[in-house]
Design a protein around this motif. Structure first.
Motif, PDB file in Angstrom:
ATOM      1  N   ASN A  51      10.150  82.118 -26.371  1.00 42.85           N
ATOM      2  CA  ASN A  51      10.007  83.157 -27.345  1.00 42.85           C
ATOM      3  C   ASN A  51      10.454  84.764 -27.100  1.00 42.85           C
ATOM      4  O   ASN A  51      11.224  85.197 -28.016  1.00 42.85           O
ATOM      5  CB  ASN A  51       8.692  83.258 -27.923  1.00 42.85           C
ATOM      6  CG  ASN A  51       8.373  81.809 -28.531  1.00 42.85           C
ATOM      7  OD1 ASN A  51       9.210  81.389 -29.050  1.00 42.85           O
ATOM      8  ND2 ASN A  51       7.052  81.428 -28.288  1.00 42.85           N
ATOM      9  N   SER A  52      10.253  84.984 -25.901  1.00 43.32           N
ATOM     10  CA  SER A  52      10.824  86.447 -25.470  1.00 43.32           C
ATOM     11  C   SER A  52      12.194  86.579 -25.221  1.00 43.32           C
ATOM     12  O   SER A  52      13.010  87.161 -25.760  1.00 43.32           O
ATOM     13  CB  SER A  52      10.206  86.768 -24.124  1.00 43.32           C
ATOM     14  OG  SER A  52       8.924  86.865 -24.174  1.00 43.32           O
ATOM     15  N   GLY A  56      15.403  88.600 -27.537  1.00 37.38           N
ATOM     16  CA  GLY A  56      16.518  89.317 -26.921  1.00 37.38           C
ATOM     17  C   GLY A  56      16.280  89.926 -25.452  1.00 37.38           C
ATOM     18  O   GLY A  56      16.786  90.523 -24.748  1.00 37.38           O
ATOM     19  N   SER A  57      15.049  89.369 -24.972  1.00 37.46           N
ATOM     20  CA  SER A  57      14.505  89.748 -23.527  1.00 37.46           C
ATOM     21  C   SER A  57      15.494  88.686 -22.447  1.00 37.46           C
ATOM     22  O   SER A  57      15.622  87.749 -22.732  1.00 37.46           O
ATOM     23  CB  SER A  57      13.035  89.492 -23.220  1.00 37.46           C
ATOM     24  OG  SER A  57      12.357  90.225 -24.033  1.00 37.46           O
ATOM     25  N   ARG A 111      24.169  81.654 -20.919  1.00 38.61           N
ATOM     26  CA  ARG A 111      24.230  83.244 -21.487  1.00 38.61           C
ATOM     27  C   ARG A 111      24.248  83.763 -20.258  1.00 38.61           C
ATOM     28  O   ARG A 111      24.717  85.184 -20.298  1.00 38.61           O
ATOM     29  CB  ARG A 111      22.866  83.408 -22.155  1.00 38.61           C
ATOM     30  CG  ARG A 111      23.030  84.890 -22.957  1.00 38.61           C
ATOM     31  CD  ARG A 111      22.279  85.205 -24.055  1.00 38.61           C
ATOM     32  NE  ARG A 111      22.363  84.255 -25.302  1.00 38.61           N
ATOM     33  CZ  ARG A 111      21.497  84.321 -26.163  1.00 38.61           C
ATOM     34  NH1 ARG A 111      20.491  84.618 -26.196  1.00 38.61           N
ATOM     35  NH2 ARG A 111      21.770  83.427 -27.130  1.00 38.61           N
ATOM     36  N   SER A 112      23.780  83.786 -19.171  1.00 41.74           N
ATOM     37  CA  SER A 112      23.818  84.422 -17.839  1.00 41.74           C
ATOM     38  C   SER A 112      25.125  84.274 -17.110  1.00 41.74           C
ATOM     39  O   SER A 112      25.332  84.966 -16.033  1.00 41.74           O
ATOM     40  CB  SER A 112      22.621  84.242 -17.028  1.00 41.74           C
ATOM     41  OG  SER A 112      21.366  84.431 -17.730  1.00 41.74           O
ATOM     42  N   ASN A 113      25.963  83.582 -17.793  1.00 39.01           N
ATOM     43  CA  ASN A 113      27.335  82.974 -17.156  1.00 39.01           C
ATOM     44  C   ASN A 113      27.135  82.177 -15.871  1.00 39.01           C
ATOM     45  O   ASN A 113      28.004  82.447 -15.046  1.00 39.01           O
ATOM     46  CB  ASN A 113      28.182  84.252 -16.969  1.00 39.01           C
ATOM     47  CG  ASN A 113      28.615  84.734 -18.447  1.00 39.01           C
ATOM     48  OD1 ASN A 113      29.034  84.132 -19.389  1.00 39.01           O
ATOM     49  ND2 ASN A 113      28.394  86.038 -18.413  1.00 39.01           N
TER      50      ASN A 113
END
Length: 162
Positions: A51-52, A56-57, A111-113
């Motif tokens: 959820n965080s 956007g966290s 998303r962190s590549n």
């Protein structure tokens, strides 16, 4: 309602997390004697991280992986699956819970590549046809073990994101 492949990754993860939360509620009720409380607590922490992440966290996918992996940490989440004598009755909810968490973890890493996934976290690329098939079957799967009211609630959540 849009097809699952037409919605954003965040919406897909949100749908998975909603199904995972209700599945976890079900499993906690079924195994309520407290024997697996530590694993259930970690599952809840992961859902909270999800959820965080949706808000956007930054979430470290490797931390989630360590929380799940029994080889890395005592009372890992999947210790529950390995030791709870998951009978046929609990096979579908267990698979749904694990897949949903892995899906969230995969999306965090992606998303962190991240390019070097652990071998059990796909090979760096989730096959789209498998992803679509599983995401489309979530509602059908939960109807086998959740009440009609909860299934309807999940359908409304899914419609919100689609």
């Amino acid at each position: 309602m849009k097809n699952i492949e037409e919605i954003s990754i965040d919406s897909r993860v949100a749908i998975c997390l909603a199904y995972a939360k209700r599945t976890l509620d079900y499993l906690e009720d079924e195994f309520g004697e407290g024997k697996y409380d530590q694993a259930f607590k970690k599952f809840r922490e992961i859902l909270h991280m999800g959820n965080s992440w949706l808000l956007g966290s930054y979430v470290d996918w490797d931390q989630i992986y360590r929380m799940c992996n029994d080889d890395e940490e005592d009372y890992g989440c999947f210790d529950f699956i390995a030791n709870a004598e998951v009978t046929d009755r609990y096979e579908i909810p267990s698979i749904l819970l694990i897949w949903s968490i892995y899906y969230f973890m995969y999306q965090c890493a992606h998303r962190s590549n991240e390019r070097y996934f652990p071998q059990d976290l796909w090979d760096g690329h989730l096959p789209e046809e498998e992803e679509i098939k599983i995401l489309n079957s979530l509602h059908i799967d939960v109807t086998q073990y959740l009440s009609p009211n909860i299934c309807q609630e999940l359908r409304l959540i899914e419609m919100k994101y689609r």
